[in-house]
Design a protein around this motif. Sequence first.
Motif, PDB file in Angstrom:
ATOM      1  N   THR A  68       0.907  -1.136   0.093  1.00 48.65           N
ATOM      2  CA  THR A  68       0.205  -0.151  -0.170  1.00 48.65           C
ATOM      3  C   THR A  68       0.917   1.391  -0.038  1.00 48.65           C
ATOM      4  OG1 THR A  68      -0.113  -0.177   2.511  1.00 48.65           O
ATOM      5  CG2 THR A  68      -2.012  -1.156   1.078  1.00 48.65           C
ATOM      6  N   ALA A  69       2.078   1.334   0.576  1.00 48.40           N
ATOM      7  CA  ALA A  69       2.775   2.312   0.774  1.00 48.40           C
ATOM      8  C   ALA A  69       3.164   2.707  -0.787  1.00 48.40           C
ATOM      9  CB  ALA A  69       4.135   2.283   1.450  1.00 48.40           C
ATOM     10  N   ALA A  97       0.502   4.029  -2.951  1.00 46.51           N
ATOM     11  CA  ALA A  97       0.157   5.330  -2.546  1.00 46.51           C
ATOM     12  C   ALA A  97       1.339   6.396  -3.357  1.00 46.51           C
ATOM     13  CB  ALA A  97       0.218   5.751  -1.026  1.00 46.51           C
ATOM     14  N   GLU A 133       0.480   6.323  -7.235  1.00 46.86           N
ATOM     15  CA  GLU A 133      -0.768   7.215  -7.450  1.00 46.86           C
ATOM     16  C   GLU A 133      -0.302   8.663  -7.255  1.00 46.86           C
ATOM     17  OE1 GLU A 133      -3.810   5.543  -4.786  1.00 46.86           O
ATOM     18  OE2 GLU A 133      -4.121   3.908  -6.518  1.00 46.86           O
ATOM     19  N   ASP A 134       0.639   9.108  -6.234  1.00 44.75           N
ATOM     20  CA  ASP A 134       0.838  10.270  -5.812  1.00 44.75           C
ATOM     21  C   ASP A 134       1.529  11.133  -7.026  1.00 44.75           C
ATOM     22  OD1 ASP A 134       0.687  12.843  -3.904  1.00 44.75           O
ATOM     23  OD2 ASP A 134       2.765  12.423  -3.887  1.00 44.75           O
TER      24      ASP A 134
END
Length: 179
Positions: free
Chosen positions: A141-142, A145, A148-149
């Motif tokens: 998940t990190a 993220a 996506e950022d």
Amino acid sequence: MWGTLEKIKDFMIYDADREFYAKIFPDSVGRKDLMRLRKMRSSDLPGVMAIERANYHAPWGEDIFRDCFKANYSCWVCEENDTVLGYSILSISVGEAHVLNICVAAAEQGQGIGRKMLQNLIETARGRAETMFLEVRPSNTAAIALYEDMGFNEIGIRKGYYPAENGREDALMLALQIF
């Protein structure tokens, strides 16, 4: 002379002004700014392999990294005080770039090193590729993220792509348009 400077830049990304200001005004420059990105060398492989083995259930072998050198992939390390903190590998072909591996030492995660390396890969591909692709575990998940950022979008799923402790894990396929 300009060609020589470009070759040096291809080998190492480093801003000497930051180091100068860090010595004169220590609080003016952050740690991340002083980390160097440079082309990976075979002498980096012990440090790279230690990070690889510590982060992955089914790590790449040293032979895979050597094959990346032979294939002339864009292989980078991020270092601080001659210690490898992370590495990244990018393949560019036929207008497409593919992030093959990006990994940060466990003790260094969450400090912007992965972002710094990904930004470098994007800049490396700019002008040479129209789209950048990568796969990532849904459980990471990190990393998701971060991607996506940075503007990556999910474009699909590869079923059973990654080896996992109890079988296989799918991969999310992500893409970024590079302009």
